[in-house]
Design a protein around this motif. Structure first.
Motif, mmCIF file in Angstrom:
data_model
loop_
_atom_site.group_PDB
_atom_site.id
_atom_site.type_symbol
_atom_site.label_atom_id
_atom_site.label_comp_id
_atom_site.label_asym_id
_atom_site.label_seq_id
_atom_site.Cartn_x
_atom_site.Cartn_y
_atom_site.Cartn_z
ATOM 1 N N ARG A 104 -1.415 2.824 -8.061
ATOM 2 C CA ARG A 104 -1.358 1.379 -8.318
ATOM 3 C C ARG A 104 -2.743 0.758 -8.456
ATOM 4 O O ARG A 104 -2.886 -0.453 -8.553
ATOM 5 C CB ARG A 104 -0.600 0.685 -7.185
ATOM 6 N N GLU A 204 6.713 2.074 4.311
ATOM 7 C CA GLU A 204 6.878 0.619 4.126
ATOM 8 C C GLU A 204 5.613 -0.016 3.543
ATOM 9 O O GLU A 204 5.664 -1.118 3.010
ATOM 10 C CB GLU A 204 7.230 -0.046 5.464
ATOM 11 N N THR A 207 5.966 -1.053 0.035
ATOM 12 C CA THR A 207 6.720 -2.292 -0.190
ATOM 13 C C THR A 207 5.786 -3.486 0.010
ATOM 14 O O THR A 207 5.833 -4.452 -0.745
ATOM 15 C CB THR A 207 7.883 -2.408 0.824
ATOM 16 N N ILE A 208 4.931 -3.408 1.019
ATOM 17 C CA ILE A 208 3.997 -4.514 1.292
ATOM 18 C C ILE A 208 2.991 -4.642 0.138
ATOM 19 O O ILE A 208 2.707 -5.741 -0.337
ATOM 20 C CB ILE A 208 3.232 -4.269 2.622
ATOM 21 N N LYS A 210 3.250 -3.588 -2.974
ATOM 22 C CA LYS A 210 3.944 -3.783 -4.282
ATOM 23 C C LYS A 210 3.276 -3.001 -5.404
ATOM 24 O O LYS A 210 2.122 -3.103 -5.646
ATOM 25 C CB LYS A 210 4.023 -5.255 -4.634
#
Ligand code: B16
Ligand code: MG
Length: 210
Positions: A104, A204, A207-208, A210
């Protein structure tokens, strides 16, 4: 957000059991009481500050040279134990998260109090993986002082506000907040109210972020 700074011990790999064995060996040699509860207080704390906590149970005062000798003894035992670490000791979910974040476009750093960071990264196969490493070798103030994370952000060439700090120690979360970082608490620090996020499963983070 552009960067992630990971604490090492308790976040990327669990070496607290090895710290325990080494401190216990030193304490037994000196006839000082030591247990897992005391060991938990050493999380994220520098070697000499850890020694002071261990010596709270000593029945006599130790001179400065004796303290240095005790810390060296503990570290020699610890470094021998570190030789048993392998890439299999990387904590669950860590590899997937590191690869996911890199895909990312995040810059990735280590921010650890440990002077043994280079050896640990080598044993677990992550030597050269991170874009920057800030550790016990380049700081003068230990967590909860934010120095180690501020230097990590500087090494990444990013402002602190654009970096997350991932920590397993309350002192590490305090350090992250003091430096103006967004903090994610894992493991022992999970549930710590001062942290911006608390997670039970490492994945997780994806998810934080993104
Ligand atoms: P060393 P971290 C910390 O690592 C450990 O949690 C802490 O128990 C230890 O005393 C400290 O490093 C110093 O380690 O003796 O190897 O220099 O959690 O900041 O990655
Ligand atoms: Mg830690």
């Amino acid at each position: 957000m552009k960067g992630f700074i990971f604490d090492l011990d308790g976040v990327i790999v669990s070496t607290d059991g090895l710290h325990y064995l080494a401190w216990k060996q030193m304490a037994d040699k000196e006839g000082i009481y030591f247990d897992e509860e005391i060991n938990n207080r050493l999380r994220g704390v520098s070697r000499m500050a850890s020694l002071e906590i261990v010596l709270e149970r000593a029945s006599r005062q130790y001179a400065e040279e004796e303290k240095v000798a005790l810390a060296t003894y503990k570290n020699d035992v610890y470094r021998e134990l570190l030789k048993n670490l392998t890439p299999k000791d990387i904590l669950p979910g860590v590899t997937e998260v590191l690869e996911g974040l890199r895909a990312r476009g995040y810059k990735l750093a280590i921010g650890s109090s440990s002077k043994n960071t280079p050896a640990i990264l080598k044993y677990i196969g992550l030597e050269g993986f991170f874009d920057a490493v800030s550790d016990g070798n380049n700081i003068t103030h230990s967590k909860p002082d934010p120095e180690v994370f501020i230097k990590a952000a500087a090494f990444l060439d990013l402002p602190c506000e654009q970096c997350y700090v991932v920590e397993d120690a309350k002192a590490g979360v305090d350090a992250g907040k003091a430096g103006g970082f967004i903090t994610i608490a894992v493991g022992d620090a999970c549930g710590y109210e001062k942290s911006d996020y608390s997670i039970r499963h490492f994945e997780e983070i994806l998810t934080i972020a993104k």
